[in-house]
Design an enzyme around this catalytic site. Structure first.
Site, PDB file in Angstrom:
ATOM      1  N   ASP A 459      -1.444   3.380   3.427  1.00  0.00           N
ATOM      2  CA  ASP A 459      -2.385   2.377   2.887  1.00  0.00           C
ATOM      3  C   ASP A 459      -3.211   1.746   4.138  1.00  0.00           C
ATOM      4  O   ASP A 459      -4.192   1.060   3.641  1.00  0.00           O
ATOM      5  CB  ASP A 459      -1.279   1.348   2.414  1.00  0.00           C
ATOM      6  CG  ASP A 459      -0.806   1.512   0.893  1.00  0.00           C
ATOM      7  OD1 ASP A 459      -1.938   1.963   0.264  1.00  0.00           O
ATOM      8  OD2 ASP A 459       0.227   1.536   0.766  1.00  0.00           O
ATOM      9  N   CYS A 506       5.761   5.451   9.605  1.00  0.00           N
ATOM     10  CA  CYS A 506       6.437   6.195   8.149  1.00  0.00           C
ATOM     11  C   CYS A 506       5.415   6.651   7.331  1.00  0.00           C
ATOM     12  O   CYS A 506       5.942   7.369   6.581  1.00  0.00           O
ATOM     13  CB  CYS A 506       7.320   5.407   7.454  1.00  0.00           C
ATOM     14  SG  CYS A 506       6.631   4.021   6.917  1.00  0.00           S
TER      15      CYS A 506
HETATM   16  C1  PEP Z   1       2.070   4.072   3.526  1.00  0.00           C
HETATM   17  O1  PEP Z   1       1.419   3.210   2.904  1.00  0.00           O
HETATM   18  O2  PEP Z   1       1.807   4.648   4.757  1.00  0.00           O
HETATM   19  C2  PEP Z   1       3.609   4.277   3.129  1.00  0.00           C
HETATM   20  C3  PEP Z   1       4.544   4.951   3.741  1.00  0.00           C
HETATM   21  O3  PEP Z   1       3.695   3.926   1.824  1.00  0.00           O
HETATM   22  P1  PEP Z   1       3.634   4.499   0.470  1.00  0.00           P
HETATM   23  O4  PEP Z   1       2.938   5.987   0.781  1.00  0.00           O
HETATM   24  O5  PEP Z   1       4.558   4.608  -0.240  1.00  0.00           O
HETATM   25  O6  PEP Z   1       2.482   3.519  -0.047  1.00  0.00           O
HETATM   26 MG    MG Z   2       2.096   2.081   1.622  1.00  0.00          MG
END
Ligand code: PEP
Ligand code: MG
Length: 547
Positions: A459, A506
């Protein structure tokens, strides 16, 4: 050649002959007994013997697949002691004057049906455990020979075989001599079953849910592609050659990575970094452990909601969180609260259509405006916190106000739980995702209020570069290594450390090994990646000299 499709639950390719398991699920006859007390004594004897067998199995599994997976046999032993289960068997023996085998079979069906009708996938999977324990009791009561290992297992021991079955219980899976099992293929079974988890833990290619599988294939040649979920019956020469080439290449690479299990995530010059796993469901734990994850760095809890037809209850959530925490046996488990909206839509939330969903009503914004939903999740999390090493993380943060509001709601939830007599861990780390430019830019203000940061690069890239992550047309404009992204992450890292807090990544950039060196130089403390990427990233870390 015939091609059968199923669900691959453990990667790898195997080619060999099929052994179709002849499972002894004896047909239980109902007979009238004259002496119910003697029948009850016979049941109790069988129960003691079953408990002994399960202890032996536990010790065997402990050696072969580790404490976490061996735990299933402890659960089976506890099922033998379950008051409701025993009362049901004894009542049937006394009130209907039936033989113990029949009383166990009826109780087994009733309990399995009850589990099968439950909301939670985890509880539904317990139906198989009840059947497994009950079959053991019936075998002991009816004096069948053997220790419950199905017939084909013995054959499989002399020559490598592809083991096929309607379904495999956890006991059957553990009792098999895995050195001679090339692959598992079952007609039934889900990715959530312990068998699938055990297959992954043992690293044996496995495909479940192969509807067209029949015992007519016994003794035939087959090739199993665990990554694609395909079984080729009587494969032709061309398919076999192609699979053999892939098998050889994959095996060489895997062997190199496997040698890294148990090794530290340490650079050549001694810098260590935590390497955790991203998971979306409790059943992914097997893969995380198999790949030597140091913890869970991101459990995307919204998948519990996405799988459900209605809001998952506090108890359903508690069971899922507890399972993850217990399976990780004291290692850190970071559970992220509900992150829906944008690409993750759920009908029963009744979210209206939005012009710009990615910039819309999602994640923490829903939680803070619908505290009933948020509090249910937090209650389940705090109740589960006594079962392991829990940390809670909040998505899509943009302001200090949101963090303060979250802390206030947490305080309310804790006070309510205390008043109701529920226990929770003294210290549960609280962290936030850095996945908006705003959060990175004010990270120096956010850091004092939390215990850690975790960068959601997926994001962060979309919001910083104004590139919708769902739109493939934007790929040429979406430079994931853009200086702006790296600067924002560097800024958050510096702020976290200045306030004595740790920071991880992450998002998918965590497993981009062309950036690993940069993350280490920046001072990133943890990388959380999908289980299959852990050893690849470890290999990279170990090749780097930071200074
Ligand atoms: C991200 O945005 O990098 C993340 C780990 O969350 P998601 O991919 O679930 O939006
Ligand atoms: Mg995210």
């Amino acid at each position: 050649m015939e091609v059968l499709n199923g669900k691959g639950v453990c990667d790898g390719i195997a080619i060999g002959r099929i052994s179709f398991l002849k499972q002894h699920h004896a047909v239980v006859q109902r007979t009238r007994v004259e002496d119910p007390a003697a029948e009850q004594a016979r049941f109790e004897q069988a129960r003691d013997k079953a408990a002994q067998e399960l202890s032996q199995l536990y010790r065997k599994a402990l050696r072969e697949v580790g404490e976490t997976n061996a735990g299933i046999f402890d659960i089976h032993r506890m099922m033998l002691e379950d008051e409701d289960y025993n009362e049901s068997v004894e009542n049937l023996i006394h009130t209907q004057r039936v033989n113990a085998e029949y009383a166990v079979a009826v109780t087994s069906d009733n309990f399995a049906d009850m589990f099968s009708s439950m909301d939670s996938e985890y509880m539904r999977a317990r139906a198989q455990d009840v059947r497994d324990v009950s079959n053991r009791l019936i075998r002991l009561l009816s004096g069948s020979a053997g220790n419950g290992v199905p017939e084909a297992a013995a054959e499989a021991e002399s020559e490598g075989r592809i083991l096929c079955a309607d379904d495999l219980t956890p006991s059957e899976t553990v009792q098999l001599d895995k050195t001679h099992v090339l692959a598992f293929v079952t007609r039934h079974g889900s990715a959530n079953s312990h068998t699938a988890i055990l297959a992954r833990t043992m690293g044996i290619p496995a495909v479940v849910g192969v509807k067209d599988l029949t015992d007519a294939w016994d003794g035939q040649m087959a090739a199993v592609d665990g990554s694609q979920g395909i079984v080729y019956m009587e494969p032709d020469r061309e398919t076999t050659t192609a699979l053999l080439v892939r098998q050889e290449e994959a095996e060489k690479y895997r062997a190199r990575l496997r040698a890294l299990k148990g090794k530290e995530n340490r650079t050549r010059d001694g810098r260590t970094v935590q390497l955790y796993a991203n998971i979306g469901a409790p059943e992914d734990i097997g893969a995380a452990l198999f790949n030597d994850a140091g913890g869970i760095g991101l459990f995307r809890s919204e998948f519990l909601y996405l799988r459900s037809d209605d809001y998952p209850s506090e108890l359903t959530q508690y069971a899922a969180y507890r399972k993850i925490l217990e399976s990780m046996a004291g290692k850190k488990v970071i559970i992220r609260t509900l992150d829906i909206g944008a690409d993750k839509q759920i009908g029963y939330f009744g979210l209206g259509k939005e012009e710009n969903p990615a910039l819309g009503y999602r994640a923490i914004r829903i939680c803070l405006t619908r505290p009933d939903i948020f509090k249910t999740q937090l209650r389940a999390l705090y109740r589960a916190s006594v079962c392991g090493n829990l940390a809670i993380m909040f998505p899509m943060i943009t302001s200090l106000k949101e963090v303060l509001q979250i802390r206030e709601i947490i305080a309310q939830v804790k006070a309510e739980l205390t008043a109701e007599g529920f226990r929770y861990a003294d210290h549960v780390e609280i962290g936030i995702m850095i996945e908006t430019p705003a959060a990175a830019l004010i990270s120096d203000r956010l850091a004092p209020e939390v215990d850690f940061f975790s960068v959601g690069t997926n994001d962060l890239i979309q919001y910083t570069l104004a590139c919708d992550r769902q739109n493939p047309l934007l790929e040429p404009f979406c430079d994931t290594h853009h200086e702006a992204i790296l600067r924002l992450i560097g800024m958050a890292t510096e702020a976290a450390h200045r306030h004595g807090k740790w920071i991880g990544i992450c998002g998918e950039l965590g497993s981009d090994t062309s950036l690993t060196e940069q993350w280490l130089r920046m001072g990133i403390d943890e990388l959380s990646v999908s289980p299959s990427q852990i050893l690849r990233v470890r290999e990279k870390i170990r090749s780097i000299t930071v200074e």
